[in-house]
Design a protein around this motif. Structure first.
Motif, PDB file in Angstrom:
ATOM      1  N   SER A  74       3.109  -3.097  -2.496  1.00  0.00           N
ATOM      2  CA  SER A  74       1.823  -2.813  -3.136  1.00  0.00           C
ATOM      3  C   SER A  74       1.638  -3.720  -4.345  1.00  0.00           C
ATOM      4  CB  SER A  74       1.768  -1.352  -3.581  1.00  0.00           C
ATOM      5  OG  SER A  74       1.851  -0.482  -2.470  1.00  0.00           O
ATOM      6  N   TYR A  75       0.428  -4.237  -4.501  1.00  0.00           N
ATOM      7  CA  TYR A  75       0.152  -5.007  -5.723  1.00  0.00           C
ATOM      8  C   TYR A  75      -1.113  -4.547  -6.440  1.00  0.00           C
ATOM      9  CZ  TYR A  75      -3.233  -8.064  -3.256  1.00  0.00           C
ATOM     10  OH  TYR A  75      -4.298  -8.570  -2.556  1.00  0.00           O
ATOM     11  N   THR A  76      -1.838  -3.603  -5.864  1.00  0.00           N
ATOM     12  CA  THR A  76      -2.900  -2.915  -6.596  1.00  0.00           C
ATOM     13  C   THR A  76      -2.919  -1.464  -6.155  1.00  0.00           C
ATOM     14  OG1 THR A  76      -4.658  -3.280  -4.962  1.00  0.00           O
ATOM     15  CG2 THR A  76      -4.344  -5.005  -6.634  1.00  0.00           C
ATOM     16  N   GLU A  77      -3.349  -0.601  -7.047  1.00  0.00           N
ATOM     17  CA  GLU A  77      -3.537   0.799  -6.691  1.00  0.00           C
ATOM     18  C   GLU A  77      -4.843   0.938  -5.912  1.00  0.00           C
ATOM     19  OE1 GLU A  77      -1.331   3.161  -7.117  1.00  0.00           O
ATOM     20  OE2 GLU A  77       0.022   1.663  -7.978  1.00  0.00           O
ATOM     21  N   ALA A  78      -5.084   2.117  -5.391  1.00  0.00           N
ATOM     22  CA  ALA A  78      -6.299   2.361  -4.625  1.00  0.00           C
ATOM     23  C   ALA A  78      -7.530   2.085  -5.485  1.00  0.00           C
ATOM     24  CB  ALA A  78      -6.320   3.804  -4.131  1.00  0.00           C
ATOM     25  N   ASP A  79      -8.496   1.344  -4.916  1.00  0.00           N
ATOM     26  CA  ASP A  79      -9.704   1.018  -5.646  1.00  0.00           C
ATOM     27  C   ASP A  79     -10.756   2.108  -5.444  1.00  0.00           C
ATOM     28  OD1 ASP A  79     -10.747   0.675  -3.109  1.00  0.00           O
ATOM     29  OD2 ASP A  79     -10.841  -1.510  -3.226  1.00  0.00           O
ATOM     30  N   ALA A  80     -11.982   1.811  -5.839  1.00  0.00           N
ATOM     31  CA  ALA A  80     -13.037   2.814  -5.753  1.00  0.00           C
ATOM     32  C   ALA A  80     -13.335   3.225  -4.318  1.00  0.00           C
ATOM     33  CB  ALA A  80     -14.308   2.286  -6.421  1.00  0.00           C
ATOM     34  N   ASP A  81     -12.980   2.371  -3.364  1.00  0.00           N
ATOM     35  CA  ASP A  81     -13.193   2.700  -1.952  1.00  0.00           C
ATOM     36  C   ASP A  81     -11.978   3.380  -1.334  1.00  0.00           C
ATOM     37  OD1 ASP A  81     -15.711   1.529  -2.033  1.00  0.00           O
ATOM     38  OD2 ASP A  81     -14.903  -0.450  -1.567  1.00  0.00           O
ATOM     39  N   ILE A  90      -5.255  -1.088   2.841  1.00  0.00           N
ATOM     40  CA  ILE A  90      -5.107   0.120   3.657  1.00  0.00           C
ATOM     41  C   ILE A  90      -5.626   1.313   2.868  1.00  0.00           C
ATOM     42  CG2 ILE A  90      -3.441   1.651   4.775  1.00  0.00           C
ATOM     43  CD1 ILE A  90      -1.595  -0.789   5.065  1.00  0.00           C
ATOM     44  N   HIS A  91      -6.331   2.194   3.542  1.00  0.00           N
ATOM     45  CA  HIS A  91      -6.780   3.414   2.870  1.00  0.00           C
ATOM     46  C   HIS A  91      -5.562   4.193   2.378  1.00  0.00           C
ATOM     47  CE1 HIS A  91     -11.129   3.568   3.349  1.00  0.00           C
ATOM     48  NE2 HIS A  91     -10.960   2.910   4.476  1.00  0.00           N
ATOM     49  N   ALA A  92      -5.613   4.604   1.132  1.00  0.00           N
ATOM     50  CA  ALA A  92      -4.477   5.284   0.508  1.00  0.00           C
ATOM     51  C   ALA A  92      -4.052   6.514   1.286  1.00  0.00           C
ATOM     52  CB  ALA A  92      -4.823   5.661  -0.939  1.00  0.00           C
ATOM     53  N   SER A  93      -4.990   7.128   1.994  1.00  0.00           N
ATOM     54  CA  SER A  93      -4.683   8.343   2.753  1.00  0.00           C
ATOM     55  C   SER A  93      -4.055   8.052   4.117  1.00  0.00           C
ATOM     56  CB  SER A  93      -5.959   9.164   2.952  1.00  0.00           C
ATOM     57  OG  SER A  93      -6.933   8.405   3.668  1.00  0.00           O
ATOM     58  N   ASN A  94      -4.036   6.780   4.516  1.00  0.00           N
ATOM     59  CA  ASN A  94      -3.495   6.409   5.829  1.00  0.00           C
ATOM     60  C   ASN A  94      -1.988   6.207   5.701  1.00  0.00           C
ATOM     61  OD1 ASN A  94      -2.860   5.332   8.336  1.00  0.00           O
ATOM     62  ND2 ASN A  94      -4.718   4.090   8.442  1.00  0.00           N
ATOM     63  N   VAL A  95      -1.269   7.295   5.787  1.00  0.00           N
ATOM     64  CA  VAL A  95       0.178   7.274   5.565  1.00  0.00           C
ATOM     65  C   VAL A  95       0.899   6.428   6.606  1.00  0.00           C
ATOM     66  CG1 VAL A  95       2.258   8.685   5.387  1.00  0.00           C
ATOM     67  CG2 VAL A  95       0.093   9.525   4.443  1.00  0.00           C
ATOM     68  N   ARG A  96       0.488   6.528   7.865  1.00  0.00           N
ATOM     69  CA  ARG A  96       1.157   5.781   8.925  1.00  0.00           C
ATOM     70  C   ARG A  96       1.026   4.274   8.722  1.00  0.00           C
ATOM     71  NH1 ARG A  96      -0.216   7.719  14.854  1.00  0.00           N
ATOM     72  NH2 ARG A  96       1.390   6.141  15.232  1.00  0.00           N
ATOM     73  N   ALA A  97      -0.177   3.840   8.361  1.00  0.00           N
ATOM     74  CA  ALA A  97      -0.388   2.403   8.159  1.00  0.00           C
ATOM     75  C   ALA A  97       0.388   1.900   6.945  1.00  0.00           C
ATOM     76  CB  ALA A  97      -1.874   2.109   7.993  1.00  0.00           C
ATOM     77  N   ARG A  98       0.417   2.698   5.884  1.00  0.00           N
ATOM     78  CA  ARG A  98       1.166   2.284   4.703  1.00  0.00           C
ATOM     79  C   ARG A  98       2.658   2.252   5.006  1.00  0.00           C
ATOM     80  NH1 ARG A  98      -1.124   4.633  -0.909  1.00  0.00           N
ATOM     81  NH2 ARG A  98       0.016   2.792  -1.609  1.00  0.00           N
ATOM     82  N   SER A  99       3.127   3.188   5.796  1.00  0.00           N
ATOM     83  CA  SER A  99       4.539   3.194   6.183  1.00  0.00           C
ATOM     84  C   SER A  99       4.876   1.963   7.008  1.00  0.00           C
ATOM     85  CB  SER A  99       4.871   4.459   6.975  1.00  0.00           C
ATOM     86  OG  SER A  99       4.677   5.616   6.189  1.00  0.00           O
ATOM     87  N   LEU A 100       3.958   1.569   7.905  1.00  0.00           N
ATOM     88  CA  LEU A 100       4.172   0.362   8.690  1.00  0.00           C
ATOM     89  C   LEU A 100       4.276  -0.852   7.791  1.00  0.00           C
ATOM     90  CD1 LEU A 100       4.301  -1.256  11.318  1.00  0.00           C
ATOM     91  CD2 LEU A 100       1.788  -1.214  11.384  1.00  0.00           C
ATOM     92  N   GLY A 101       3.405  -0.909   6.781  1.00  0.00           N
ATOM     93  CA  GLY A 101       3.461  -2.021   5.846  1.00  0.00           C
ATOM     94  C   GLY A 101       4.805  -2.107   5.143  1.00  0.00           C
ATOM     95  N   VAL A 102       5.313  -0.966   4.722  1.00  0.00           N
ATOM     96  CA  VAL A 102       6.612  -0.933   4.045  1.00  0.00           C
ATOM     97  C   VAL A 102       7.722  -1.383   4.986  1.00  0.00           C
ATOM     98  CG1 VAL A 102       8.336   0.581   2.981  1.00  0.00           C
ATOM     99  CG2 VAL A 102       5.917   0.829   2.387  1.00  0.00           C
ATOM    100  N   ILE A 103       7.678  -0.898   6.223  1.00  0.00           N
ATOM    101  CA  ILE A 103       8.687  -1.275   7.215  1.00  0.00           C
ATOM    102  C   ILE A 103       8.707  -2.790   7.411  1.00  0.00           C
ATOM    103  CG2 ILE A 103       9.271  -1.162   9.679  1.00  0.00           C
ATOM    104  CD1 ILE A 103       8.257   1.734   9.633  1.00  0.00           C
ATOM    105  N   MET A 104       7.534  -3.408   7.402  1.00  0.00           N
ATOM    106  CA  MET A 104       7.441  -4.841   7.651  1.00  0.00           C
ATOM    107  C   MET A 104       7.697  -5.680   6.408  1.00  0.00           C
ATOM    108  SD  MET A 104       6.969  -4.665  10.821  1.00  0.00           S
ATOM    109  CE  MET A 104       6.966  -6.431  11.057  1.00  0.00           C
ATOM    110  N   GLY A 105       7.900  -5.022   5.268  1.00  0.00           N
ATOM    111  CA  GLY A 105       8.245  -5.754   4.050  1.00  0.00           C
ATOM    112  C   GLY A 105       7.109  -5.974   3.078  1.00  0.00           C
ATOM    113  N   PHE A 106       5.948  -5.375   3.327  1.00  0.00           N
ATOM    114  CA  PHE A 106       4.830  -5.503   2.396  1.00  0.00           C
ATOM    115  C   PHE A 106       5.112  -4.689   1.127  1.00  0.00           C
ATOM    116  CE2 PHE A 106       2.789  -6.846   6.237  1.00  0.00           C
ATOM    117  CZ  PHE A 106       1.730  -7.657   5.860  1.00  0.00           C
TER     118      PHE A 106
END
Length: 202
Positions: free
Chosen positions: A181-188, A163-179
Protein backbone atom coordinates in the motif's frame (compact mmCIF):
# COMPACT_ATOMS: atom_id res chain seq x y z
CA UNK A 1 -10.45 -26.59 -12.87
CA UNK A 2 -7.87 -27.04 -15.62
CA UNK A 3 -7.16 -23.65 -17.12
CA UNK A 4 -4.77 -22.11 -19.59
CA UNK A 5 -3.60 -18.50 -19.58
CA UNK A 6 -3.42 -16.65 -22.86
CA UNK A 7 -3.66 -13.16 -24.28
CA UNK A 8 -7.14 -12.03 -25.19
CA UNK A 9 -8.03 -11.34 -28.81
CA UNK A 10 -10.93 -9.36 -30.35
CA UNK A 11 -13.20 -12.44 -30.62
CA UNK A 12 -13.07 -12.62 -26.80
CA UNK A 13 -14.59 -9.15 -26.38
CA UNK A 14 -18.27 -10.21 -25.99
CA UNK A 15 -17.31 -12.59 -23.17
CA UNK A 16 -15.07 -9.96 -21.54
CA UNK A 17 -17.94 -7.46 -21.60
CA UNK A 18 -20.30 -10.06 -20.14
CA UNK A 19 -17.85 -11.01 -17.40
CA UNK A 20 -17.02 -7.43 -16.48
CA UNK A 21 -20.71 -6.54 -16.32
CA UNK A 22 -21.47 -9.49 -14.04
CA UNK A 23 -18.63 -8.84 -11.60
CA UNK A 24 -18.53 -5.07 -11.15
CA UNK A 25 -21.15 -2.80 -9.63
CA UNK A 26 -23.06 -0.91 -12.29
CA UNK A 27 -23.54 2.00 -9.88
CA UNK A 28 -19.84 2.60 -9.24
CA UNK A 29 -17.77 1.16 -12.09
CA UNK A 30 -16.88 3.89 -14.56
CA UNK A 31 -16.67 1.61 -17.58
CA UNK A 32 -20.23 0.47 -16.90
CA UNK A 33 -21.45 3.97 -16.13
CA UNK A 34 -20.41 4.95 -19.66
CA UNK A 35 -22.34 2.02 -21.12
CA UNK A 36 -21.55 -1.27 -22.80
CA UNK A 37 -20.62 0.51 -26.01
CA UNK A 38 -17.66 2.15 -24.33
CA UNK A 39 -16.85 -1.10 -22.55
CA UNK A 40 -16.56 -2.88 -25.90
CA UNK A 41 -14.22 -0.17 -27.21
CA UNK A 42 -12.17 -0.40 -24.02
CA UNK A 43 -11.55 -4.11 -24.47
CA UNK A 44 -10.92 -3.64 -28.21
CA UNK A 45 -8.18 -1.16 -27.28
CA UNK A 46 -6.74 -3.46 -24.61
CA UNK A 47 -6.59 -6.35 -27.07
CA UNK A 48 -4.98 -4.44 -29.93
CA UNK A 49 -3.01 -1.46 -28.57
CA UNK A 50 0.75 -1.65 -28.11
CA UNK A 51 0.53 -0.10 -24.64
CA UNK A 52 -2.09 -2.45 -23.16
CA UNK A 53 -2.96 -6.12 -22.89
CA UNK A 54 -5.49 -8.53 -21.42
CA UNK A 55 -4.80 -12.05 -20.21
CA UNK A 56 -7.65 -14.52 -19.83
CA UNK A 57 -7.93 -17.75 -17.87
CA UNK A 58 -9.77 -20.27 -20.01
CA UNK A 59 -11.11 -23.67 -19.04
CA UNK A 60 -13.39 -26.25 -20.57
CA UNK A 61 -16.42 -24.02 -19.95
CA UNK A 62 -14.83 -20.92 -21.44
CA UNK A 63 -13.21 -17.79 -20.03
CA UNK A 64 -13.35 -17.78 -16.24
CA UNK A 65 -11.36 -14.61 -15.54
CA UNK A 66 -9.28 -11.83 -16.97
CA UNK A 67 -6.74 -9.19 -16.00
CA UNK A 68 -6.41 -5.93 -17.95
CA UNK A 69 -3.23 -3.85 -17.83
CA UNK A 70 -2.06 -0.70 -19.58
CA UNK A 71 1.07 1.39 -19.58
CA UNK A 72 0.86 4.62 -17.61
CA UNK A 73 -2.11 5.56 -15.49
CA UNK A 74 -5.62 4.14 -15.25
CA UNK A 75 -6.88 7.08 -17.30
CA UNK A 76 -4.70 6.25 -20.31
CA UNK A 77 -7.53 4.10 -21.66
CA UNK A 78 -9.95 7.03 -21.47
CA UNK A 79 -7.42 9.33 -23.12
CA UNK A 80 -6.82 6.86 -25.96
CA UNK A 81 -10.57 6.39 -26.44
CA UNK A 82 -11.70 9.91 -25.56
CA UNK A 83 -14.20 10.19 -28.44
CA UNK A 84 -15.90 6.95 -27.35
CA UNK A 85 -15.84 8.18 -23.74
CA UNK A 86 -17.47 11.43 -24.86
CA UNK A 87 -20.15 9.46 -26.68
CA UNK A 88 -20.69 7.47 -23.49
CA UNK A 89 -21.19 10.70 -21.54
CA UNK A 90 -23.71 11.91 -24.11
CA UNK A 91 -25.65 8.63 -24.05
CA UNK A 92 -25.54 8.37 -20.26
CA UNK A 93 -25.65 11.99 -18.99
CA UNK A 94 -26.63 10.94 -15.47
CA UNK A 95 -22.98 9.93 -14.94
CA UNK A 96 -22.30 13.58 -14.07
CA UNK A 97 -24.45 13.10 -10.97
CA UNK A 98 -22.07 10.48 -9.61
CA UNK A 99 -20.39 11.73 -6.38
CA UNK A 100 -16.87 11.21 -7.74
CA UNK A 101 -17.50 12.60 -11.22
CA UNK A 102 -15.69 15.89 -10.58
CA UNK A 103 -12.55 14.24 -9.24
CA UNK A 104 -12.46 11.63 -11.99
CA UNK A 105 -13.09 14.18 -14.73
CA UNK A 106 -10.25 16.40 -13.52
CA UNK A 107 -7.94 13.37 -13.44
CA UNK A 108 -9.04 12.52 -16.98
CA UNK A 109 -8.24 16.06 -18.16
CA UNK A 110 -4.79 15.82 -16.61
CA UNK A 111 -4.22 12.52 -18.39
CA UNK A 112 -5.53 14.01 -21.66
CA UNK A 113 -2.95 16.80 -21.38
CA UNK A 114 -0.01 14.39 -21.15
CA UNK A 115 1.86 13.63 -24.40
CA UNK A 116 0.64 10.34 -25.84
CA UNK A 117 4.20 9.20 -26.44
CA UNK A 118 5.47 10.18 -23.00
CA UNK A 119 7.82 7.37 -21.93
CA UNK A 120 7.00 5.68 -18.65
CA UNK A 121 8.13 2.57 -16.82
CA UNK A 122 4.86 2.43 -14.91
CA UNK A 123 1.89 0.22 -15.67
CA UNK A 124 -1.57 -0.01 -14.14
CA UNK A 125 -3.54 -3.16 -13.42
CA UNK A 126 -6.88 -1.60 -14.27
CA UNK A 127 -9.12 -4.61 -13.67
CA UNK A 128 -9.03 -8.23 -12.63
CA UNK A 129 -12.28 -10.17 -12.68
CA UNK A 130 -13.16 -13.80 -11.92
CA UNK A 131 -16.49 -15.38 -12.74
CA UNK A 132 -18.17 -16.29 -9.41
CA UNK A 133 -20.32 -18.86 -11.21
CA UNK A 134 -17.26 -20.89 -12.21
CA UNK A 135 -14.63 -22.72 -10.20
CA UNK A 136 -11.98 -20.01 -10.09
CA UNK A 137 -10.02 -21.14 -7.05
CA UNK A 138 -6.34 -20.32 -7.52
CA UNK A 139 -6.84 -18.49 -10.83
CA UNK A 140 -6.29 -14.98 -9.45
CA UNK A 141 -2.60 -15.44 -8.55
CA UNK A 142 -1.92 -17.22 -11.85
CA UNK A 143 -3.48 -14.40 -13.87
CA UNK A 144 -1.66 -11.77 -11.87
CA UNK A 145 1.69 -13.54 -12.24
CA UNK A 146 1.20 -13.70 -16.01
CA UNK A 147 0.41 -9.98 -16.05
CA UNK A 148 3.46 -9.07 -13.95
CA UNK A 149 5.72 -11.23 -16.11
CA UNK A 150 4.39 -9.46 -19.20
CA UNK A 151 4.97 -6.06 -17.59
CA UNK A 152 8.54 -7.05 -16.79
CA UNK A 153 9.15 -8.21 -20.36
CA UNK A 154 7.93 -4.82 -21.62
CA UNK A 155 10.13 -2.88 -19.21
CA UNK A 156 7.23 -1.67 -17.08
CA UNK A 157 8.93 -2.18 -13.75
CA UNK A 158 6.56 -0.22 -11.51
CA UNK A 159 3.04 -1.63 -11.44
CA UNK A 160 0.20 0.06 -9.58
CA UNK A 161 -3.44 -0.73 -8.97
CA UNK A 162 -6.35 0.63 -6.97
CA UNK A 163 -8.68 -1.60 -4.99
CA UNK A 164 -11.80 -0.79 -3.01
CA UNK A 165 -10.83 -0.88 0.65
CA UNK A 166 -13.76 -3.20 1.35
CA UNK A 167 -12.61 -5.76 -1.24
CA UNK A 168 -10.70 -8.02 1.12
CA UNK A 169 -10.08 -10.78 -1.42
CA UNK A 170 -8.54 -8.43 -3.97
CA UNK A 171 -6.36 -6.75 -1.36
CA UNK A 172 -5.23 -10.15 -0.11
CA UNK A 173 -4.30 -11.11 -3.67
CA UNK A 174 -2.25 -7.95 -3.96
CA UNK A 175 -0.37 -8.79 -0.78
CA UNK A 176 0.25 -12.36 -1.94
CA UNK A 177 1.74 -11.05 -5.18
CA UNK A 178 4.02 -8.61 -3.36
CA UNK A 179 2.11 -5.34 -3.73
CA UNK A 180 2.43 -2.76 -0.96
CA UNK A 181 0.00 0.00 0.00
CA UNK A 182 1.21 3.51 -0.73
CA UNK A 183 -1.96 5.51 -0.14
CA UNK A 184 -4.90 5.06 2.18
CA UNK A 185 -8.43 4.81 0.83
CA UNK A 186 -9.44 7.99 -0.99
CA UNK A 187 -12.83 9.66 -1.17
CA UNK A 188 -14.03 6.93 -3.52
CA UNK A 189 -12.96 4.20 -1.11
CA UNK A 190 -10.01 3.14 -3.28
CA UNK A 191 -6.67 2.18 -1.77
CA UNK A 192 -3.58 2.29 -4.01
CA UNK A 193 -1.08 -0.57 -4.18
CA UNK A 194 2.30 -0.72 -5.88
CA UNK A 195 4.99 -3.25 -6.69
CA UNK A 196 8.47 -2.64 -8.09
CA UNK A 197 9.55 -5.51 -10.30
CA UNK A 198 13.05 -6.87 -10.56
CA UNK A 199 14.14 -6.56 -14.23
CA UNK A 200 15.33 -10.17 -13.99
CA UNK A 201 12.56 -12.73 -13.41
CA UNK A 202 12.87 -14.83 -10.27
Amino acid sequence: MNTSIRKATPPDIPRLVELHSSVFNTNTNYLLLLGRGFLRHYFQWCCTASDAFVFVAEGESGIAGYVAVNQGSYYRAFRANWHHALLGFLKHPTVILHPSFGRRFRALLRARAEPADKPTLRACVSYIALDPAMNVRGIGPVLMKAALDECRSRGWYEVVTAIHASNVRARSLGVIMGFESYTEADADGLASLRINLDPKPQ
